[in-house]
Design an enzyme around this catalytic site. Structure first.
Site, PDB file in Angstrom:
ATOM      1  CB  CYS A   1      42.970  37.959  33.311  1.00  0.00           C
ATOM      2  SG  CYS A   1      42.892  37.127  34.661  1.00  0.00           S
TER       3      CYS A   1
ATOM      4  CB  CYS B   1      46.380  39.513  36.724  1.00  0.00           C
ATOM      5  SG  CYS B   1      46.093  39.457  35.393  1.00  0.00           S
TER       6      CYS B   1
ATOM      7  CB  CYS C   1      45.472  34.383  33.250  1.00  0.00           C
ATOM      8  SG  CYS C   1      46.315  36.082  33.197  1.00  0.00           S
TER       9      CYS C   1
ATOM     10  CB  CYS D   1      47.394  36.189  38.001  1.00  0.00           C
ATOM     11  SG  CYS D   1      45.741  35.757  36.656  1.00  0.00           S
TER      12      CYS D   1
ATOM     13  CB  CYS E   1      35.675  25.390  26.020  1.00  0.00           C
ATOM     14  SG  CYS E   1      33.859  24.925  26.937  1.00  0.00           S
TER      15      CYS E   1
HETATM   16 ZN   LIG Z   1      45.284  36.978  34.772  1.00  0.00          ZN
END
Ligand SMILES: [Zn+2]
Length: 138
Positions: A52, A55, A101, A104, A124
């Site tokens: 990510c 984070c 995510c 975060c 996707c």
């Molecule tokens: Zn994240």
């Protein structure tokens, strides 16, 4: 599918803007979509882990990445479903599943049910939401 969990990592808009590029901010914090075939990773085949961008949580690996022909990085499964939250999205008059995510709250992309086996799912994603770390180079 909706979990209603609050992201564990919360930052102010200013903090996100300072951390992210304008495109990363637009995609992850404003649920934007990068133009197909323009992102960093849609054709990346290098082995590694996709983290990510907000984070650093590990979200996807090159092992589940496949060429969907869509122009966005596509995966048939996340590393750990706990890291990717799936929410109903009815924006733009479409019923879609948004992927975020779980740590975060960064918008990652959408999940469609036209992926390959074994899951039949297509995650996707936007390149702008991801940071690729090549294997053996942590
Ligand atoms: Zn994240």
């Amino acid at each position: 599918m909706e979990t209603n969990t609050k992201p564990k990592i919360t930052k102010t808009d200013e903090e996100w803007r300072a951390q992210l590029t304008p495109e990363q901010y637009h995609v992850t914090r404003e649920a934007g979509t990068e133009r197909a075939f323009t992102g960093k990773y849609w054709k990346t085949k290098e082995p590694g882990t996709y983290h990510c961008v907000g984070c650093g949580a590990p979200l996807f690996t090159s092992e589940t990445k496949y060429d969907s022909g869509s122009g966005w990085p596509s995966f048939y499964a996340p590393i750990d479903p706990k890291n990717v939250e799936e929410l109903e999205d009815s924006s733009y008059g479409m019923k879609r599943v948004e992927a975020r995510c779980a740590h975060c709250g960064a918008h990652l992309g959408h999940v469609f049910e036209d992926g390959p086996k074994p899951t039949g799912l297509r995650y996707c994603m936007n390149s702008a939401s991801l940071n690729h770390t090549p294997s053996g180079n942590k």
